[in-house]
Design an enzyme around this catalytic site. Structure first.
Site, PDB file in Angstrom:
ATOM      1  N   HIS A 128     126.963  55.337  -1.084  1.00 38.55           N
ATOM      2  CA  HIS A 128     128.289  55.534  -0.465  1.00 38.55           C
ATOM      3  C   HIS A 128     129.179  56.469  -1.292  1.00 38.55           C
ATOM      4  O   HIS A 128     130.401  56.324  -1.307  1.00 38.55           O
ATOM      5  CB  HIS A 128     128.995  54.195  -0.236  1.00 38.55           C
ATOM      6  CG  HIS A 128     128.252  53.268   0.676  1.00 38.55           C
ATOM      7  ND1 HIS A 128     128.307  53.364   2.050  1.00 38.55           N
ATOM      8  CD2 HIS A 128     127.407  52.230   0.402  1.00 38.55           C
ATOM      9  CE1 HIS A 128     127.544  52.427   2.589  1.00 38.55           C
ATOM     10  NE2 HIS A 128     126.990  51.734   1.617  1.00 38.55           N
TER      11      HIS A 128
ATOM     12  N   ASN B  50     128.647  48.542   7.650  1.00 34.55           N
ATOM     13  CA  ASN B  50     128.136  49.842   8.070  1.00 34.55           C
ATOM     14  C   ASN B  50     128.487  50.078   9.536  1.00 34.55           C
ATOM     15  O   ASN B  50     129.013  49.199  10.214  1.00 34.55           O
ATOM     16  CB  ASN B  50     126.615  49.915   7.894  1.00 34.55           C
ATOM     17  CG  ASN B  50     126.197  49.987   6.445  1.00 34.55           C
ATOM     18  OD1 ASN B  50     126.953  50.418   5.581  1.00 34.55           O
ATOM     19  ND2 ASN B  50     124.981  49.544   6.165  1.00 34.55           N
TER      20      ASN B  50
ATOM     21  N   TYR C 292     127.994  44.486  -5.787  1.00 31.91           N
ATOM     22  CA  TYR C 292     129.158  45.317  -5.481  1.00 31.91           C
ATOM     23  C   TYR C 292     130.204  45.252  -6.594  1.00 31.91           C
ATOM     24  O   TYR C 292     130.659  46.272  -7.108  1.00 31.91           O
ATOM     25  CB  TYR C 292     129.781  44.882  -4.154  1.00 31.91           C
ATOM     26  CG  TYR C 292     129.183  45.583  -2.949  1.00 31.91           C
ATOM     27  CD1 TYR C 292     129.935  46.434  -2.172  1.00 31.91           C
ATOM     28  CD2 TYR C 292     127.852  45.379  -2.602  1.00 31.91           C
ATOM     29  CE1 TYR C 292     129.395  47.075  -1.068  1.00 31.91           C
ATOM     30  CE2 TYR C 292     127.296  46.015  -1.499  1.00 31.91           C
ATOM     31  CZ  TYR C 292     128.074  46.860  -0.742  1.00 31.91           C
ATOM     32  OH  TYR C 292     127.526  47.496   0.337  1.00 31.91           O
TER      33      TYR C 292
END
Length: 564
Positions: free
Chosen positions: A79, A157, A367
């Site tokens: 990303h 997404n 994350y």
């Protein structure tokens, strides 16, 4: 006592970081160093004579260059290419026709018409920070809600499913899609080599190689939380939920040919489209819809509801609107906001919870871990990441700590809890916690209901004719240059999805497929007419079928030039 906003350099006491004092000849537009020194010559460095050499004690030059050298932080591993915008989420106060409180006590959803500030980052997954936005690639759709109970991150997404169902495979998946570590280019042979050993990916591949793999822009793109989460109500009852963003602007996708034509003109077309739409007052909107089911394993289904490679059929689990999101403000600084914004699937507020989805549980570690590495230990102190509410912690120090979370009246000597000496205290309200029951042997096994091929076949048959043609052509273009073993394994997997699906791909790459599913090389088979020269080694980037032609064209069409 400090004198904020006054002229002069005298100040009583220590002052603070908000003091705005000016030296003689300064005003609020005067250029200074980071130390507050007025800069009187920003055109010339300090040198011996006007020809140099430069002197080591030239503080202004050193500060300016050393900061410039550090202007970039490590880009996201995935990303990296992204753009963002501010806006708000407005709750309907209902889930479909029922009060939302029946299903969740999360305050962000209660109270009809209540608005919560948000920041959204759209992105592509695989390629680097300045890669084209026309690449065949899933798109990230991450939303940070600045709720009254603290931040909630909904990280997802554009597509409703993913390639794999267990986070332990994520590094392998990304390595296969990233550039070859030797040739430094994306290679479809590596991608299909991995996918051919990953049956659960067939559903996602069917989406990715169809026009759904290249959204036309970010405004006309769906979003999904992908993973299964839980809602918790005031009685601590749990419900499994899926999140879906439906664009009110409609949905548009591109063919490979259209994407290549756009890429030749503009590699940032989607970023430009979003920015200009917001600047012109054409604010994009999405409706947030929820699919919901009681918590449990649901053996009556032919798939596991926690499996992120599966869609929950809409006829069984209807989309229920719960609110809308409007994006109405562009970032004032892309780096400070879009690049430094940090999301995490573990960032949940009361009334929202995790499911046992194995992919979600791995993401929840990864994350936030990558944000601490990428942005720094104190990344949550950055304005874009900080909650828009009271914050008081006992966390101290670390890289780039620029303030201390001390509450009014807190004893600054006490950075621990519990304490009788004026330290922080736990919250007084105690909502009934959700306490899922867990039992079983600890093991390393697949889930029971994999059912890897049914929904992939259904998706193939649901595509419009032109979408199916595009899917077949893109798979043929990608597989044509792969090793025969990889081709065979992919055809075997496609056959289990749909015979017509596999037969068309097999014929396209020059394989004759018999009724029993066996394959042989078709004598005299010609390449697909649209296919260019095959790369000398490996495959082309995803979706491209003329990468090798481009290499030769650059040599053939380049104009000679004389040295200067």
């Amino acid at each position: 006592m400090s004198h904020k906003g006054t002229h002069g350099t005298n100040v009583s006491g220590s002052g603070d970081s908000e003091d705005k004092r000016y030296a003689a000849g300064e005003n609020e537009q005067t250029l200074t160093t980071r130390q507050g020194h007025p800069i009187r010559d920003n055109q010339n460095s300090r040198t011996v004579g006007n020809r140099g050499p430069a002197t080591l004690e030239n503080y202004q030059l050193i500060e300016k260059l050393s900061h410039f050298d550090r202007e970039r932080i490590p880009e996201r591993v995935v990303h990296a290419r992204g753009t963002g915008a501010h806006g708000y989420f407005e709750t309907y106060g209902k889930l479909g026709d029922e009060p939302v409180e029946k299903y969740t006590r999360a305050k962000v959803f209660s109270g009809t018409g209540k608005q919560t500030p948000v920041f959204v980052r759209f992105s592509t997954v695989t390629h680097g920070k300045d890669s084209p936005e026309t690449m065949r690639d899933p798109r990230g759709f991450a939303v940070k809600f600045y709720t009254e109970d603290g931040n909630w991150d909904l990280v997802g997404n554009n597509l409703k499913i993913f390639f794999i169902r267990d986070a332990i495979k994520f590094p392998d998946l990304i390595h296969a899609f990233k550039p070859d570590p030797v040739t430094n280019r994306q290679d479809t042979e590596r991608i299909f080599d991995f996918i051919s050993h990953t049956p659960e990916a067939m559903h996602m591949i069917t989406f990715l190689f169809s026009p759904w793999g290249i959204p036309a822009n970010y405004r006309q793109m769906q979003g999904s939380g992908v993973n299964t989460y839980k809602w918790i109500n005031k009685d601590s009852d749990a419900f499994l939920v899926k999140y879906h963003w439906e664009p009110k602007q409609g949905i548009k996708n591109l063919t490979q040919k259209q994407a290549e034509e756009i890429q030749a003109k503009n590699i940032s077309h989607a970023t430009q489209d979003l920015y200009e739409a917001i600047e012109s007052g054409n604010y994009p909107e999405w409706e947030l819809c929820i699919q919901i089911i009681e918590d449990g394993e649901h053996p009556e289904l032919d798939f596991d509801p926690l499996d992120d490679t599966k869609i929950w059929p809409e006829d069984q689990f209807p989309f229920l609107p719960v609110g809308k999101m409007v994006l109405d403000k562009n970032p004032s600084n892309v780096f400070a906001e879009t690049e430094q914004v940090a999301f995490g699937t573990g960032v949940l507020v009361d009334g929202l919870d995790f499911s046992d989805d194995k992919m979600l549980q791995g993401r929840t570690f990864s994350y936030s871990d990558t944000q601490r590495h990428r942005v720094g230990t104190n990344y949550l102190q950055l304005p874009i990441n900080a909650p828009k509410k009271h914050v008081a912690t006992n966390q101290r120090d670390g890289q780039m700590a620029y303030h201390v979370d001390v509450a009014p009246g807190q004893n600054p000597h006490v950075n621990y809890e519990p304490s009788s000496l004026g330290g922080l205290q736990e919250a007084h309200d105690h909502p009934k916690p959700h306490q899922p029951y867990v039992e079983g042997n600890v093991k390393k096994e697949k889930i029971d209901r994999t059912n890897d091929f049914k929904q992939a076949g259904e998706r193939y048959r649901l595509l419009e004719d032109w979408e199916r043609d595009e899917l077949i052509q893109n798979l043929v273009d990608g597989l044509k240059c792969c090793h025969h073993t990889v081709q065979t394994k992919m055809i075997e997997l496609l056959t289990q999805c749909d015979f017509d699906y596999s037969n068309r791909v097999a014929n396209g790459i020059g394989l004759l497929m018999h009724d029993d599913g066996s394959l042989e090389i078709e004598m005299g088979a010609e390449m697909t007419p649209t296919y260019g020269k095959l790369p000398k080694e490996g495959g082309s980037p995803l979706g491209s079928n003329k990468a090798a032609d481009a290499v030769e064209e650059a040599n053939e069409k380049g104009h000679d030039a004389h040295p200067y």
